[in-house]
Design an enzyme around this catalytic site. Structure first.
Site, PDB file in Angstrom:
ATOM      1  N   ILE A  50       0.983  -1.284   0.052  1.00 40.87           N
ATOM      2  CA  ILE A  50      -0.074  -0.015  -0.056  1.00 40.87           C
ATOM      3  C   ILE A  50       0.907   1.329   0.225  1.00 40.87           C
ATOM      4  O   ILE A  50       2.027   1.162   0.847  1.00 40.87           O
ATOM      5  CB  ILE A  50      -0.963  -0.007   1.348  1.00 40.87           C
ATOM      6  CG1 ILE A  50      -1.755   1.213   1.226  1.00 40.87           C
ATOM      7  CG2 ILE A  50      -0.072  -0.047   2.474  1.00 40.87           C
ATOM      8  CD1 ILE A  50      -3.163   1.114   2.108  1.00 40.87           C
ATOM      9  N   ALA A  51       0.417   2.317  -0.918  1.00 39.83           N
ATOM     10  CA  ALA A  51       1.359   3.449  -0.941  1.00 39.83           C
ATOM     11  C   ALA A  51       0.492   4.664  -1.295  1.00 39.83           C
ATOM     12  O   ALA A  51      -0.427   4.424  -2.194  1.00 39.83           O
ATOM     13  CB  ALA A  51       2.421   3.241  -1.941  1.00 39.83           C
ATOM     14  N   ILE A  52       0.785   5.783  -0.412  1.00 42.04           N
ATOM     15  CA  ILE A  52       0.221   6.985  -0.592  1.00 42.04           C
ATOM     16  C   ILE A  52       1.084   8.181  -1.025  1.00 42.04           C
ATOM     17  O   ILE A  52       2.306   7.958  -0.259  1.00 42.04           O
ATOM     18  CB  ILE A  52      -0.699   7.478   0.384  1.00 42.04           C
ATOM     19  CG1 ILE A  52      -1.672   6.463   0.865  1.00 42.04           C
ATOM     20  CG2 ILE A  52      -1.161   8.944   0.399  1.00 42.04           C
ATOM     21  CD1 ILE A  52      -2.639   6.286  -0.090  1.00 42.04           C
TER      22      ILE A  52
ATOM     23  N   TYR B 185      -2.105   0.458  10.819  1.00 41.03           N
ATOM     24  CA  TYR B 185      -2.510  -0.780  10.713  1.00 41.03           C
ATOM     25  C   TYR B 185      -3.357  -1.281  12.199  1.00 41.03           C
ATOM     26  O   TYR B 185      -4.331  -1.874  12.370  1.00 41.03           O
ATOM     27  CB  TYR B 185      -1.511  -2.094  10.494  1.00 41.03           C
ATOM     28  CG  TYR B 185      -1.098  -1.934   9.180  1.00 41.03           C
ATOM     29  CD1 TYR B 185      -1.732  -1.622   8.101  1.00 41.03           C
ATOM     30  CD2 TYR B 185       0.525  -2.008   8.952  1.00 41.03           C
ATOM     31  CE1 TYR B 185      -1.141  -1.419   6.651  1.00 41.03           C
ATOM     32  CE2 TYR B 185       0.977  -2.017   7.557  1.00 41.03           C
ATOM     33  CZ  TYR B 185       0.120  -1.711   6.748  1.00 41.03           C
ATOM     34  OH  TYR B 185       0.485  -1.627   5.102  1.00 41.03           O
TER      35      TYR B 185
ATOM     36  N   GLU C   2       2.758  -8.034   6.193  1.00 37.08           N
ATOM     37  CA  GLU C   2       4.094  -7.692   6.985  1.00 37.08           C
ATOM     38  C   GLU C   2       4.440  -6.152   6.852  1.00 37.08           C
ATOM     39  O   GLU C   2       4.397  -5.763   5.743  1.00 37.08           O
ATOM     40  CB  GLU C   2       5.125  -8.429   6.258  1.00 37.08           C
ATOM     41  CG  GLU C   2       4.764 -10.109   6.486  1.00 37.08           C
ATOM     42  CD  GLU C   2       5.597 -11.053   5.462  1.00 37.08           C
ATOM     43  OE1 GLU C   2       6.243 -10.613   4.474  1.00 37.08           O
ATOM     44  OE2 GLU C   2       5.376 -12.375   5.579  1.00 37.08           O
TER      45      GLU C   2
ATOM     46  N   ASN D 269       8.978   1.327  10.592  1.00 29.57           N
ATOM     47  CA  ASN D 269       7.788   1.997   9.774  1.00 29.57           C
ATOM     48  C   ASN D 269       6.845   2.249  10.883  1.00 29.57           C
ATOM     49  O   ASN D 269       5.709   1.922  10.683  1.00 29.57           O
ATOM     50  CB  ASN D 269       7.461   1.075   8.598  1.00 29.57           C
ATOM     51  CG  ASN D 269       6.522   1.694   7.869  1.00 29.57           C
ATOM     52  OD1 ASN D 269       6.045   2.952   7.868  1.00 29.57           O
ATOM     53  ND2 ASN D 269       6.474   1.240   6.508  1.00 29.57           N
TER      54      ASN D 269
END
Ligand code: COA
Length: 156
Positions: free
Chosen positions: A77-79, A123, A111, A116
Site C-alpha cells: 500500500i502506498a500513498i 494498521y 508484513e 515503519n
C-alpha cells in the site's frame, strides 16, 4: 468514502503510475520500489487484485492484495507523500478490506517493517494485531535490516 476519495480497480493502464508511487514511497524506507513489469506480473497472478485511490482527479495511491480461499494478504500500500496524513491511507485500506470481504475472506494478513511507525500505526488503528516477527527480513540501504512484524485482521 470521506474527503473526496474514490477507488477503482488497478488496471493495465495504471501500471506506470503505480510503479512511480511505489518507487517514491519505498525509496523513503530504503527499499527498492517495484517496477512496472513486476507489478504487471503480480496483477496477472492468481488471486491478486489492486485498487487505485483518487482524490480531485489525482491518482494518489494504490494497494495490491492476494486472496486464497478465506485468507488474503496485503502485498503493498502506498500513498503519494504530498497527500499523506489526510486519511488517504486509511480510506484505501478500508476499500481493500471491503474488497476482500466481498470475496469471502475471513483473515487479512500483512508484513510491515518494525522501522515503519506510520504504517504500524495505520494498521493498529484499523484493528490489525501482531501475530509474528521475522528477524532481519527487510534489507535496508545504508542501515541495518529491519524485522518484519506479521499482523492479521479477523473480518467478521
Ligand atoms: C503508511 C501510509 C500508507 C499511510 O498513509 P497516510 O495517507 O498518511 O495515512 P492516513 O492519513 O490515513 O493516516 C492513518 C493513520 O496512520 C497513522 N500514521 C500515518 N502516518 C503517520 C506518521 N507519519 N507517523 C505516525 N503515524 C502515522 C496515524 O495513526 C494516522 O491516523 P491519525 O492521522 O488519525 O493520527 C503512507 O505513510 C505511505 O505510503 N508510506 C510509505 C509506504 C509504506 O510504508 N507502506 C506500507 C508498507 S507495509
Amino acid at each position: 468514502m470521506s474527503a473526496g476519495f474514490t477507488s477503482r480497480p488497478l488496471g493495465a493502464l495504471d501500471l506506470d503510475r503505480a510503479a512511480s508511487l511505489h518507487r517514491e514511497a519505498f525509496a523513503e524506507l530504503g527499499e527498492r520500489g517495484w517496477t512496472r513489469q513486476e507489478i504487471a506480473e503480480l496483477l496477472a497472478s492468481p488471486g491478486v487484485a489492486g485498487l487505485l485511490l483518487r482524490q480531485d482527479g489525482n491518482e494518489i495511491g494504490f494497494a495490491l492484495c492476494r486472496t486464497a480461499a478465506d485468507e488474503a494478504e496485503l502485498l503493498t500500500i502506498a500513498i503519494q507523500a504530498s497527500h499523506r496524513r489526510r486519511g488517504a491511507g486509511r480510506a484505501l485500506l478500508e476499500c481493500t478490506i471491503a474488497l476482500v470481504r466481498e470475496h469471502g475472506v475471513r483473515s487479512l494478513f500483512l508484513e510491515v517493517g518494525d522501522d515503519n511507525p506510520a504504517a504500524l500505526s495505520l494498521y493498529r488503528q484499523t484493528g490489525f494485531a501482531p501475530v509474528g516477527r521475522r528477524a532481519g527480513y527487510y534489507a535496508r540501504a545504508a542501515r541495518p535490516a529491519a524485522d518484519a512484524i506479521v499482523m492479521s485482521l479477523v473480518l467478521k
